[in-house]
Write an enzyme that holds these catalytic residues in place. Structure first.
Site: not given
Ligand SMILES: NC(=O)c1ccc[n+]([C@@H]2O[C@H](COP(=O)([O-])OP(=O)(O)OC[C@H]3O[C@@H](n4cnc5c(N)ncnc54)[C@H](OP(=O)(O)O)[C@@H]3O)[C@@H](O)[C@H]2O)c1
Length: 271
Positions: A22, A69, A73, A132, A135-136
Site C-alpha cells: 500500500s 488490515t 478491521k 474464511g 473481515g475480508a
Molecule cells: N488483497 C487485499 O487487498 C486484501 C484485503 C484484505 C485482506 N487481505 C488478506 O486477507 C486475509 C484475511 O484478512 P482478514 O482481515 O479477513 O483477517 P481476519 O478477520 O483475522 O480473518 C482471518 C480468517 O482466516 C481464517 N484462518 C486463519 N488461519 C487459518 C488456518 N490455519 N486454517 C483455516 N482458517 C484460518 C480465520 O478462521 P477462524 O475464524 O477459524 O479463526 C478467519 O476466517 C489476510 O491474509 C489479509 O492480508 C487482502
C-alpha cells in the site's frame, strides 16, 4: 523529497504489515498527481493490544487517513466516531478518514473483490464459495450479495461462518467440507492461509481445484501464493490479491484525497 510541515500523513496499520504494498501504491499515486508535497503514506506495525492507544494517537497527531488490515478491521469500529452504511453492513472497516477531527470508517475491500471478478465474469446465477469468515470474508460476502449469486461460506470456526451466512442469506459449512467447495463456480480464499507464518500452506488441496473454477486468493505477497500456483496448474482462471489491493486502494485514494485516481501509476508498482 517534497514533504513539508503541511504534508498530510496517511498510513496502513496491521500485524503483520511489513509485506504491504500500500505505501508504494499510494505514494506512486501522489507523485503521479504531483501532490506528494500534500500527502505521504507510511506503514505502522500495530498490535491488537495497542489499537486503542493508536486511535488516540491518530486524534492527537491529526493523522489524515488510515488503512486497516489484518487483524484490526472489526475491532477498530468501536473506537470510531461514525461508520458509513456499507461498512456497517459489512461489519468491517478498512479505511478511516479524519474529517475535521471526526474519525469516519469506510470499507473499500468489497470494491476490490467485485471489480476484478466482474472484469472476467458475471456473478448472476453463479455459486460462490468464500473460504474464511473474518473481515475480508465479510467484504466478499457483501460484494457477492450485491449481485444475484448463490453464496456459501466455509470457515475453520463454524459459528463464525454461520453468523456471516445469516447476515448475507448464505449457507455455512466447515472449511473441511471440500467436496462442497468443489461444487462452486468461484472460490475466494479470504483466510490468512498463504500469509506469513502460513506462507507455504494452501486452504484447499490442489485436487479439489478444477479447470471450470475461477480462483481468487485475496492473500498476496512477493510471490504467487500456493493456492494461485495450484489453480494455474489445474487450468483454472485466477485473480490475485494484488488485483484486490489495487481496486480497494483506488477507491481509498479517492476517499483520502478527493482526487481522481491515477490508476495506471498505482497499478504499475504492483507488477
Ligand atoms: N488483497 C487485499 O487487498 C486484501 C484485503 C484484505 C485482506 N487481505 C488478506 O486477507 C486475509 C484475511 O484478512 P482478514 O482481515 O479477513 O483477517 P481476519 O478477520 O483475522 O480473518 C482471518 C480468517 O482466516 C481464517 N484462518 C486463519 N488461519 C487459518 C488456518 N490455519 N486454517 C483455516 N482458517 C484460518 C480465520 O478462521 P477462524 O475464524 O477459524 O479463526 C478467519 O476466517 C489476510 O491474509 C489479509 O492480508 C487482502
Amino acid at each position: 523529497m517534497r514533504i513539508t510541515a503541511k504534508t498530510k500523513i496517511c498510513m496502513i496499520i496491521g500485524d503483520p504489515v511489513e509485506h504491504s504494498l500500500s505505501p508504494q501504491m499510494h505514494n506512486a499515486g501522489y507523485v503521479a498527481l504531483n501532490i506528494d508535497n500534500h500527502y505521504v503514506y507510511i506503514a505502522c506495525h500495530v498490535e491488537v493490544k495497542d489499537l486503542k492507544d493508536f486511535i488516540k494517537g491518530i486524534r492527537a497527531m491529526n493523522i489524515h487517513g488510515v488503512t486497516c488490515t489484518i487483524p484490526h478491521k472489526i475491532a477498530v469500529i468501536s473506537y470510531l466516531d461514525k461508520i458509513d452504511e456499507v461498512a456497517e453492513k459489512i461489519g468491517a472497516v478498512n479505511t478511516i478518514v479524519n474529517e475535521n477531527g471526526k474519525l469516519i470508517g469506510y470499507n473499500t475491500d468489497w470494491i476490490g473483490i467485485l471489480t476484478p471478478l466482474e472484469n472476467i465474469t458475471s456473478l448472476e446465477g453463479k455459486t460462490v464459495a468464500i473460504l474464511g469468515a473474518g473481515g475480508a470474508a465479510r467484504a466478499a460476502a457483501y460484494a457477492v450479495s450485491t449481485k444475484k449469486a448463490n453464496l456459501t461460506i466455509f470457515n475453520r470456526t463454524l459459528e463464525k461462518a454461520e453468523k456471516l451466512a445469516e447476515d448475507f442469506d448464505a449457507k455455512a459449512y466447515s472449511i473441511d467440507a471440500r467436496d462442497r467447495i468443489q461444487q462452486a463456480d468461484i472460490i475466494i480464499n479470504t483466510t490468512a492461509i498463504g500469509l506469513h507464518p502460513q506462507k507455504n500452506e494452501t486452504p484447499l488441496p490442489k485436487d479439489f481445484i478444477k479447470k471450470k473454477h475461477i480462483v481468487f486468493d485475496v492473500v498476496y505477497g512477493k510471490h504467487q501464493t500456493q493456492f494461485i500456483k495450484d489453480a494455474k496448474t489445474q487450468g483454472a482462471q485466477t485473480i490475485s490479491g494484488k488485483d484486490m489491493l489495487l481496486y480497494q486502494g483506488l477507491a481509498q485514494f479517492k476517499l483520502f484525497t478527493g482526487y481522481d485516481v491515477p490508476a495506471e501509476a498505482m497499478a504499475r508498482v504492483l507488477i
